[in-house]
Design a protein around this motif. Structure first.
Motif, PDB file in Angstrom:
ATOM      1  N   ASN A   1       4.200 -12.364  10.924  1.00 41.36           N
ATOM      2  CA  ASN A   1       4.995 -11.365  11.644  1.00 41.36           C
ATOM      3  C   ASN A   1       6.367 -11.867  12.076  1.00 41.36           C
ATOM      4  O   ASN A   1       7.232 -11.057  12.421  1.00 41.36           O
ATOM      5  CB  ASN A   1       4.211 -10.865  12.858  1.00 41.36           C
ATOM      6  CG  ASN A   1       3.048  -9.980  12.452  1.00 41.36           C
ATOM      7  OD1 ASN A   1       3.193  -8.777  12.305  1.00 41.36           O
ATOM      8  ND2 ASN A   1       1.872 -10.585  12.260  1.00 41.36           N
ATOM      9  N   ALA A   2       6.591 -13.184  12.069  1.00 42.03           N
ATOM     10  CA  ALA A   2       7.927 -13.680  12.369  1.00 42.03           C
ATOM     11  C   ALA A   2       8.884 -13.396  11.215  1.00 42.03           C
ATOM     12  O   ALA A   2      10.102 -13.382  11.396  1.00 42.03           O
ATOM     13  CB  ALA A   2       7.895 -15.173  12.674  1.00 42.03           C
ATOM     14  N   ALA A   3       8.333 -13.177  10.008  1.00 44.72           N
ATOM     15  CA  ALA A   3       9.150 -12.826   8.847  1.00 44.72           C
ATOM     16  C   ALA A   3       9.519 -11.353   8.881  1.00 44.72           C
ATOM     17  O   ALA A   3      10.684 -10.974   8.726  1.00 44.72           O
ATOM     18  CB  ALA A   3       8.397 -13.151   7.558  1.00 44.72           C
ATOM     19  N   THR A   4       8.530 -10.512   9.088  1.00 44.98           N
ATOM     20  CA  THR A   4       8.737  -9.083   9.282  1.00 44.98           C
ATOM     21  C   THR A   4       7.440  -8.482   9.798  1.00 44.98           C
ATOM     22  O   THR A   4       6.385  -9.117   9.710  1.00 44.98           O
ATOM     23  CB  THR A   4       9.182  -8.373   7.977  1.00 44.98           C
ATOM     24  OG1 THR A   4       9.715  -7.081   8.285  1.00 44.98           O
ATOM     25  CG2 THR A   4       8.026  -8.214   6.999  1.00 44.98           C
ATOM     26  N   THR A   5       7.522  -7.271  10.329  1.00 40.66           N
ATOM     27  CA  THR A   5       6.335  -6.621  10.879  1.00 40.66           C
ATOM     28  C   THR A   5       6.089  -5.293  10.174  1.00 40.66           C
ATOM     29  O   THR A   5       7.034  -4.639   9.709  1.00 40.66           O
ATOM     30  CB  THR A   5       6.517  -6.348  12.379  1.00 40.66           C
ATOM     31  OG1 THR A   5       7.691  -5.548  12.573  1.00 40.66           O
ATOM     32  CG2 THR A   5       6.647  -7.642  13.168  1.00 40.66           C
ATOM     33  N   PRO A   6       4.830  -4.860  10.083  1.00 38.45           N
ATOM     34  CA  PRO A   6       4.547  -3.533   9.531  1.00 38.45           C
ATOM     35  C   PRO A   6       5.082  -2.455  10.472  1.00 38.45           C
ATOM     36  O   PRO A   6       5.069  -2.620  11.692  1.00 38.45           O
ATOM     37  CB  PRO A   6       3.015  -3.494   9.453  1.00 38.45           C
ATOM     38  CG  PRO A   6       2.551  -4.486  10.472  1.00 38.45           C
ATOM     39  CD  PRO A   6       3.595  -5.567  10.494  1.00 38.45           C
ATOM     40  N   MET A   7       5.559  -1.379   9.904  1.00 38.65           N
ATOM     41  CA  MET A   7       6.107  -0.318  10.731  1.00 38.65           C
ATOM     42  C   MET A   7       5.008   0.433  11.469  1.00 38.65           C
ATOM     43  O   MET A   7       3.948   0.714  10.908  1.00 38.65           O
ATOM     44  CB  MET A   7       6.920   0.658   9.876  1.00 38.65           C
ATOM     45  CG  MET A   7       8.262   0.089   9.447  1.00 38.65           C
ATOM     46  SD  MET A   7       9.136   1.145   8.276  1.00 38.65           S
ATOM     47  CE  MET A   7       9.330   2.622   9.267  1.00 38.65           C
ATOM     48  N   ALA A   8       5.259   0.737  12.730  1.00 41.40           N
ATOM     49  CA  ALA A   8       4.314   1.515  13.533  1.00 41.40           C
ATOM     50  C   ALA A   8       4.323   2.968  13.062  1.00 41.40           C
ATOM     51  O   ALA A   8       5.371   3.491  12.657  1.00 41.40           O
ATOM     52  CB  ALA A   8       4.705   1.437  15.005  1.00 41.40           C
ATOM     53  N   LYS A   9       3.167   3.625  13.142  1.00 39.94           N
ATOM     54  CA  LYS A   9       3.076   5.002  12.657  1.00 39.94           C
ATOM     55  C   LYS A   9       4.048   5.949  13.375  1.00 39.94           C
ATOM     56  O   LYS A   9       4.683   6.785  12.712  1.00 39.94           O
ATOM     57  CB  LYS A   9       1.648   5.526  12.781  1.00 39.94           C
ATOM     58  CG  LYS A   9       1.467   6.896  12.118  1.00 39.94           C
ATOM     59  CD  LYS A   9       0.038   7.384  12.189  1.00 39.94           C
ATOM     60  CE  LYS A   9      -0.107   8.701  11.429  1.00 39.94           C
ATOM     61  NZ  LYS A   9       0.806   9.764  11.906  1.00 39.94           N
ATOM     62  N   PRO A  10       4.201   5.872  14.707  1.00 42.43           N
ATOM     63  CA  PRO A  10       5.185   6.756  15.346  1.00 42.43           C
ATOM     64  C   PRO A  10       6.604   6.554  14.822  1.00 42.43           C
ATOM     65  O   PRO A  10       7.400   7.494  14.786  1.00 42.43           O
ATOM     66  CB  PRO A  10       5.078   6.386  16.833  1.00 42.43           C
ATOM     67  CG  PRO A  10       3.711   5.831  16.988  1.00 42.43           C
ATOM     68  CD  PRO A  10       3.442   5.093  15.713  1.00 42.43           C
ATOM     69  N   VAL A  11       6.911   5.332  14.406  1.00 38.04           N
ATOM     70  CA  VAL A  11       8.229   5.046  13.841  1.00 38.04           C
ATOM     71  C   VAL A  11       8.380   5.746  12.496  1.00 38.04           C
ATOM     72  O   VAL A  11       9.394   6.389  12.208  1.00 38.04           O
ATOM     73  CB  VAL A  11       8.431   3.522  13.687  1.00 38.04           C
ATOM     74  CG1 VAL A  11       9.709   3.224  12.917  1.00 38.04           C
ATOM     75  CG2 VAL A  11       8.450   2.844  15.050  1.00 38.04           C
ATOM     76  N   ILE A  12       7.350   5.636  11.668  1.00 42.04           N
ATOM     77  CA  ILE A  12       7.366   6.298  10.357  1.00 42.04           C
ATOM     78  C   ILE A  12       7.470   7.805  10.526  1.00 42.04           C
ATOM     79  O   ILE A  12       8.258   8.473   9.840  1.00 42.04           O
ATOM     80  CB  ILE A  12       6.104   5.924   9.556  1.00 42.04           C
ATOM     81  CG1 ILE A  12       6.086   4.419   9.264  1.00 42.04           C
ATOM     82  CG2 ILE A  12       6.030   6.722   8.258  1.00 42.04           C
ATOM     83  CD1 ILE A  12       4.795   3.917   8.660  1.00 42.04           C
ATOM     84  N   ASP A  13       6.696   8.346  11.454  1.00 42.61           N
ATOM     85  CA  ASP A  13       6.728   9.797  11.695  1.00 42.61           C
ATOM     86  C   ASP A  13       8.122  10.244  12.152  1.00 42.61           C
ATOM     87  O   ASP A  13       8.632  11.283  11.705  1.00 42.61           O
ATOM     88  CB  ASP A  13       5.693  10.180  12.754  1.00 42.61           C
ATOM     89  CG  ASP A  13       4.263  10.000  12.261  1.00 42.61           C
ATOM     90  OD1 ASP A  13       4.065   9.887  11.029  1.00 42.61           O
ATOM     91  OD2 ASP A  13       3.356   9.963  13.105  1.00 42.61           O
ATOM     92  N   THR A  14       8.719   9.472  13.033  1.00 40.92           N
ATOM     93  CA  THR A  14      10.065   9.804  13.519  1.00 40.92           C
ATOM     94  C   THR A  14      11.076   9.789  12.385  1.00 40.92           C
ATOM     95  O   THR A  14      11.921  10.688  12.266  1.00 40.92           O
ATOM     96  CB  THR A  14      10.493   8.798  14.612  1.00 40.92           C
ATOM     97  OG1 THR A  14       9.618   8.937  15.738  1.00 40.92           O
ATOM     98  CG2 THR A  14      11.924   9.033  15.052  1.00 40.92           C
ATOM     99  N   MET A  15      10.987   8.778  11.538  1.00 43.76           N
ATOM    100  CA  MET A  15      11.930   8.665  10.423  1.00 43.76           C
ATOM    101  C   MET A  15      11.740   9.787   9.403  1.00 43.76           C
ATOM    102  O   MET A  15      12.716  10.328   8.865  1.00 43.76           O
ATOM    103  CB  MET A  15      11.788   7.298   9.760  1.00 43.76           C
ATOM    104  CG  MET A  15      12.225   6.144  10.646  1.00 43.76           C
ATOM    105  SD  MET A  15      12.057   4.540   9.836  1.00 43.76           S
ATOM    106  CE  MET A  15      13.313   4.685   8.549  1.00 43.76           C
ATOM    107  N   MET A  16      10.484  10.131   9.135  1.00 42.97           N
ATOM    108  CA  MET A  16      10.200  11.212   8.177  1.00 42.97           C
ATOM    109  C   MET A  16      10.780  12.532   8.687  1.00 42.97           C
ATOM    110  O   MET A  16      11.420  13.288   7.933  1.00 42.97           O
ATOM    111  CB  MET A  16       8.704  11.338   7.964  1.00 42.97           C
ATOM    112  CG  MET A  16       8.107  10.222   7.127  1.00 42.97           C
ATOM    113  SD  MET A  16       8.717  10.234   5.428  1.00 42.97           S
ATOM    114  CE  MET A  16       7.979  11.757   4.833  1.00 42.97           C
ATOM    115  N   ALA A  17      10.573  12.803   9.966  1.00 40.53           N
ATOM    116  CA  ALA A  17      11.106  14.038  10.547  1.00 40.53           C
ATOM    117  C   ALA A  17      12.631  14.050  10.480  1.00 40.53           C
ATOM    118  O   ALA A  17      13.247  15.084  10.175  1.00 40.53           O
ATOM    119  CB  ALA A  17      10.628  14.177  11.991  1.00 40.53           C
TER     120      ALA A  17
END
Length: 385
Positions: free
Chosen positions: A8-24
């Motif tokens: 996770n210090a390299a990168t982290t998986p995106m949180a679902k609320p983040v994905i939902d916000t971006m999709m909208a």
């Protein structure tokens, strides 16, 4: 095979609320924020709200936040533009030997231009000495750039103490807070920093977006030449979906969530260390083992076991870890962080791994990892004896 992510210090998986916000955002507000029609104004509203959210997270003003493509651009901007803007005042810069490559490489470029860069050494905990800093600071110093927390070993630097020292000095103070943001409470006024860099993908947000905090009065031309976005401070068409996702990722990390994560990650560290110790595995911790370190990072040395062999075998077993910074993973260069801490001849440099936890890491993940790690280390050692 189950794959468990411990990088996770390299990168982290995106949180679902983040994905939902971006999709909208992509579906509803696709306008260019610089356009003056309704679509542009809607997108611009998203940008304004994000500036406010990001600023609040570090105790800054919305007008002090400059959105960037990530921490690499933010670091390059702060370092290169400060040096070029202030060269007439002096050509001395202070940094540390364990900075991220996005700090060290701009420093090397500036040295080629005639600037004098002091690289502060670190001890075996990966921490600088304030005495060394005091000795390095002089009337010619125009910039200090020191990371808040290290990405390979989790060590923290005395940023507030340095900020206090620079309060009446001409040098501008920049800190790369990429690894610390989202784990520590950061107040730019308490730290007395003039600039601070952050990247969204370290906090379960999208890649390709970050920000540079620039205190009011810190003025220099845009690093990128083009349009007049970000109030003329960063040229380039903005990315409202990524910006909205970044702001959502920040909203998800409340002050209590930060404290909970630090405590959880420290527990993971202890779980691994106690289990390895109990199993009689020969190992050492690289860096600090303190409750107030960046606890999502645990760097371990396994004497006699090569980093490459251990990392490869863990990958084949379904566990993603690292040998160091992801930004240098494709090169054969040894870790500059471990080299600075232990010396170029130390066997630790080629026999260490970095484990890094994230918001979605579980106790069961760690238990499975420990079981695999102990078996693999034992097997690899048996082949060398």
């Amino acid at each position: 095979m189950t794959h468990i992510y411990l990088d996770n210090a390299a990168t982290t998986p995106m949180a679902k609320p983040v994905i939902d916000t971006m999709m909208a955002q992509m579906q509803q507000d696709f306008g260019n924020p610089s356009s003056t029609h309704w679509f542009g104004r809607e997108a611009h509203t998203v940008m304004d709200a994000a500036h406010a959210t990001l600023a609040k997270s570090i105790g800054a003003k919305p007008t002090e936040i400059v959105l960037t493509s990530g921490a690499t651009e933010a670091n390059n901007t702060a370092i290169m533009q400060t040096a070029h803007k202030r060269a007439s005042l002096g050509k001395h810069i202070i940094t540390t030997a364990i900075e991220h490559p996005s700090v060290l490489k701009p420093m090397a470029a500036l040295e080629q231009e005639g600037f004098n860069v002091t690289y502060l050494p670190v001890d075996e905990n990966g921490e600088i000495s304030l005495a060394d800093f005091d000795a390095a600071l002089d009337d010619d110093t125009i910039l200090v750039s020191i990371m808040l927390g290290n990405n390979e070993v989790g060590s923290r630097q005395p940023i507030a103490e340095i900020g206090a020292r620079l309060a009446d000095h001409q040098a501008w103070f920049h800190t790369d807070a990429t690894q610390a943001y989202g784990l520590l409470d950061i107040d730019v006024n308490a730290l007395k920093v003039d600039m601070l860099s952050v990247s969204a993908h370290k906090i379960n947000g999208p890649k390709g977006i970050g920000f540079l905090y620039r205190r009011e009065g810190i003025n220099f031309p845009s690093f990128l030449k083009g349009g007049e976005q970000e109030t003329k401070r960063r040229a380039g068409t903005e990315n409202p979906p990524a910006v909205a996702g970044f702001a959502e990722a920040v909203r998800l990390i409340t002050p209590q969530e930060k404290a909970d994560r630090q405590a959880k990650y420290y527990g993971f560290k202890k779980q691994i260390i106690d289990s390895l110790t109990g199993a009689g595995i020969d190992f050492k911790v690289n860096g600090p083992l303190k409750a107030d370190a960046l606890n999502h990072v645990l760097n371990l040395w396994f004497p006699g076991v090569s980093t490459y062999a251990l990392q490869t075998n863990l990958d084949l077993a379904g566990f993603a870890i690292s040998g160091g910074s992801a930004c240098t993973a494709g090169s054969m260069e040894p870790s500059h962080v471990l080299t600075a801490m232990y010396g170029a001849d130390s066997p630790r440099i080629a026999e260490s791994i970095r484990i890094s936890f994230g918001a979605f890491t579980t106790v069961m993940d760690i238990a499975q990892f420990i079981d695999a790690l102990e078996k693999i280390v034992t097997r690899l050692r048996s082949k060398t004896h």
